[in-house]
Design a protein around this motif. Structure first.
Motif, PDB file in Angstrom:
ATOM      1  N   PHE A  40       0.752  -1.095   0.192  1.00 53.75           N
ATOM      2  CA  PHE A  40      -0.075  -0.085   0.096  1.00 53.75           C
ATOM      3  C   PHE A  40       0.930   1.290   0.039  1.00 53.75           C
ATOM      4  CE2 PHE A  40       0.631   0.495   4.774  1.00 53.75           C
ATOM      5  CZ  PHE A  40       0.601   1.858   4.766  1.00 53.75           C
ATOM      6  N   THR A  41       0.363   2.364  -0.552  1.00 54.52           N
ATOM      7  CA  THR A  41       1.127   3.422  -0.568  1.00 54.52           C
ATOM      8  C   THR A  41      -0.039   4.721  -0.180  1.00 54.52           C
ATOM      9  OG1 THR A  41       2.457   5.111  -1.824  1.00 54.52           O
ATOM     10  CG2 THR A  41       0.758   3.671  -3.092  1.00 54.52           C
ATOM     11  N   TYR A  42       0.740   5.773   0.316  1.00 57.86           N
ATOM     12  CA  TYR A  42      -0.267   7.171   0.262  1.00 57.86           C
ATOM     13  C   TYR A  42      -0.242   7.975  -1.055  1.00 57.86           C
ATOM     14  CZ  TYR A  42      -0.113   5.828   5.375  1.00 57.86           C
ATOM     15  OH  TYR A  42      -0.370   5.103   6.526  1.00 57.86           O
ATOM     16  N   ASN A  43       0.782   7.538  -1.822  1.00 58.81           N
ATOM     17  CA  ASN A  43       0.881   8.149  -3.124  1.00 58.81           C
ATOM     18  C   ASN A  43      -0.492   7.562  -3.930  1.00 58.81           C
ATOM     19  OD1 ASN A  43       1.426   9.000  -5.764  1.00 58.81           O
ATOM     20  ND2 ASN A  43       3.652   8.874  -5.512  1.00 58.81           N
ATOM     21  N   LEU A  44      -1.337   8.264  -4.343  1.00 56.45           N
ATOM     22  CA  LEU A  44      -2.598   7.727  -5.041  1.00 56.45           C
ATOM     23  C   LEU A  44      -2.319   7.765  -6.492  1.00 56.45           C
ATOM     24  CD1 LEU A  44      -5.489   9.229  -2.913  1.00 56.45           C
ATOM     25  CD2 LEU A  44      -4.290   7.220  -2.629  1.00 56.45           C
ATOM     26  N   HIS A  45      -1.217   8.298  -6.935  1.00 55.21           N
ATOM     27  CA  HIS A  45      -0.822   8.048  -8.330  1.00 55.21           C
ATOM     28  C   HIS A  45      -0.023   7.178  -8.654  1.00 55.21           C
ATOM     29  CE1 HIS A  45      -2.962  11.755  -9.043  1.00 55.21           C
ATOM     30  NE2 HIS A  45      -2.566  12.436  -7.855  1.00 55.21           N
ATOM     31  N   ARG A  46       0.937   7.219  -9.381  1.00 56.67           N
ATOM     32  CA  ARG A  46       1.948   6.194  -9.636  1.00 56.67           C
ATOM     33  C   ARG A  46       3.479   6.537  -8.688  1.00 56.67           C
ATOM     34  NH1 ARG A  46       2.757   1.850 -13.042  1.00 56.67           N
ATOM     35  NH2 ARG A  46       4.908   1.300 -13.689  1.00 56.67           N
ATOM     36  N   PRO A  47       3.626   5.901  -7.876  1.00 58.00           N
ATOM     37  CA  PRO A  47       4.949   6.052  -7.012  1.00 58.00           C
ATOM     38  C   PRO A  47       6.188   5.608  -7.829  1.00 58.00           C
ATOM     39  CG  PRO A  47       3.600   4.180  -6.103  1.00 58.00           C
ATOM     40  CD  PRO A  47       2.680   4.716  -7.107  1.00 58.00           C
ATOM     41  N   ALA A  48       7.177   6.210  -7.693  1.00 56.45           N
ATOM     42  CA  ALA A  48       8.356   5.792  -8.379  1.00 56.45           C
ATOM     43  C   ALA A  48       8.840   4.341  -8.277  1.00 56.45           C
ATOM     44  CB  ALA A  48       9.655   6.681  -7.894  1.00 56.45           C
ATOM     45  N   TRP A  49       8.593   3.784  -7.110  1.00 61.07           N
ATOM     46  CA  TRP A  49       8.901   2.423  -6.785  1.00 61.07           C
ATOM     47  C   TRP A  49       8.069   1.230  -7.631  1.00 61.07           C
ATOM     48  CZ3 TRP A  49       4.795  -0.739  -5.444  1.00 61.07           C
ATOM     49  CH2 TRP A  49       3.644  -0.004  -4.925  1.00 61.07           C
TER      50      TRP A  49
ATOM     51  N   ALA B 240      -5.552   5.503   1.171  1.00 66.00           N
ATOM     52  CA  ALA B 240      -4.337   4.653   0.897  1.00 66.00           C
ATOM     53  C   ALA B 240      -4.734   3.761  -0.570  1.00 66.00           C
ATOM     54  CB  ALA B 240      -3.708   3.888   1.963  1.00 66.00           C
ATOM     55  N   ARG B 241      -3.785   3.604  -1.447  1.00 66.78           N
ATOM     56  CA  ARG B 241      -4.070   2.930  -2.541  1.00 66.78           C
ATOM     57  C   ARG B 241      -3.120   1.498  -2.319  1.00 66.78           C
ATOM     58  NH1 ARG B 241      -5.438   3.107  -7.728  1.00 66.78           N
ATOM     59  NH2 ARG B 241      -5.275   5.490  -7.656  1.00 66.78           N
ATOM     60  N   VAL B 242      -3.941   0.328  -2.296  1.00 69.64           N
ATOM     61  CA  VAL B 242      -3.612  -1.070  -2.355  1.00 69.64           C
ATOM     62  C   VAL B 242      -3.155  -1.460  -3.728  1.00 69.64           C
ATOM     63  CG1 VAL B 242      -3.944  -3.545  -1.800  1.00 69.64           C
ATOM     64  CG2 VAL B 242      -4.590  -1.330  -0.108  1.00 69.64           C
ATOM     65  N   SER B 243      -2.110  -1.891  -3.935  1.00 72.43           N
ATOM     66  CA  SER B 243      -1.657  -2.465  -5.317  1.00 72.43           C
ATOM     67  C   SER B 243      -1.098  -3.834  -5.095  1.00 72.43           C
ATOM     68  CB  SER B 243      -0.488  -1.734  -5.977  1.00 72.43           C
ATOM     69  OG  SER B 243      -0.855  -0.485  -6.232  1.00 72.43           O
ATOM     70  N   THR B 244      -1.707  -4.876  -5.976  1.00 72.84           N
ATOM     71  CA  THR B 244      -1.239  -6.246  -6.052  1.00 72.84           C
ATOM     72  C   THR B 244      -0.534  -6.505  -7.422  1.00 72.84           C
ATOM     73  OG1 THR B 244      -3.280  -6.696  -4.723  1.00 72.84           O
ATOM     74  CG2 THR B 244      -2.306  -8.808  -5.806  1.00 72.84           C
ATOM     75  N   PHE B 245       0.584  -7.039  -7.098  1.00 72.61           N
ATOM     76  CA  PHE B 245       1.238  -7.864  -8.024  1.00 72.61           C
ATOM     77  C   PHE B 245       1.511  -9.200  -8.250  1.00 72.61           C
ATOM     78  CE2 PHE B 245       2.612  -3.527  -6.982  1.00 72.61           C
ATOM     79  CZ  PHE B 245       2.863  -2.707  -7.941  1.00 72.61           C
TER      80      PHE B 245
END
Length: 220
Positions: free
Chosen positions: A164-173, A194-199
């Motif tokens: 998860f990240t607080y950057n709601l756009h596309r973070p650098a990582w 927060a945005r939750v991203s799954t890979f």
């Protein structure tokens, strides 16, 4: 005078709210290591549930949690049915480690750095998922790259990573995660949202090359 009393009442209500929302240990760690903790409040139950739900279907293999803090996501993972013996929880803060070990005595709580993850996980262990609450946006870029690039090595066999990240756009990582993004959603009930991203990591490590030899020729 009445305004002062009303103001004092509001201040007390806010103070009481913050005490419930923010455990003392969390605030102490935030001020001691702001780049490591990354937020003034721990993850909300809404965010924890959303992250845990991403791996609830996984029935075998090790599930690793990175940066558990006060254990909100750990609790959600257990509530989703992840057996304690299938969890490896890695925390950098010794204060949080001691708290987590008291709170989850059946879970393997490891005091260590996520940059050393490949050395911490026992060789030959099947890792099915990594659930990360690390503040990747706040970490120095070489450290961040070292962390996320290890995910592919550990999750090469159809594993899943959740961050998860607080950057709601596309973070650098994002560009350093060597997996396919399969999910993304915003948890508005968290403070802050927060945005939750799954890979997913569907690649397989190559086995040793198999050399085929032509059939031997027999004399006429």
């Amino acid at each position: 005078m009445a305004q002062r009393v009303l103001g004092l009442g509001r201040a007390r209500r806010v103070s009481g709210y913050l005490k419930k929302m923010v455990p003392g240990a969390f605030l102490q760690e935030f001020f001691a290591q702001p780049g490591i903790v990354g937020a003034i409040c721990p993850s909300s139950p809404f965010l924890a549930h959303r992250m845990a739900r991403e791996v609830s279907h996984i029935k075998d293999g090790l599930i690793i949690e990175l940066g558990p803090g006060t254990g909100v996501v750990t609790k959600a993972l257990l509530k989703q049915g992840v057996a304690p013996e299938r969890l490896l929880v890695l925390e950098y803060s010794n204060r949080f480690v001691q708290r987590l070990r008291r709170q989850f005595p059946l879970v393997n709580i490891v005091h260590g750095n996520a940059a050393d993850l490949c050395r911490i996980v026992p060789a030959g262990t099947k890792v099915s998922a990594i659930v990360s609450s690390l503040p990747l946006c706040s970490l120095p870029e070489p450290l961040m790259q070292s962390i996320v690039q290890q995910w592919r090595e550990l999750l090469h066999d159809s594993g899943v990573a959740v961050q998860f990240t607080y950057n709601l756009h596309r973070p650098a990582w994002h560009k350093h995660v060597q997996g396919v993004q399969t999910g993304s959603s915003i948890v508005w009930g968290n403070l802050p949202p927060a945005r939750v991203s799954t890979f997913s990591f569907h690649t397989h490590k190559l086995s040793s090359p198999h050399h085929e030899h032509p059939p031997a020729e027999h004399p006429g």
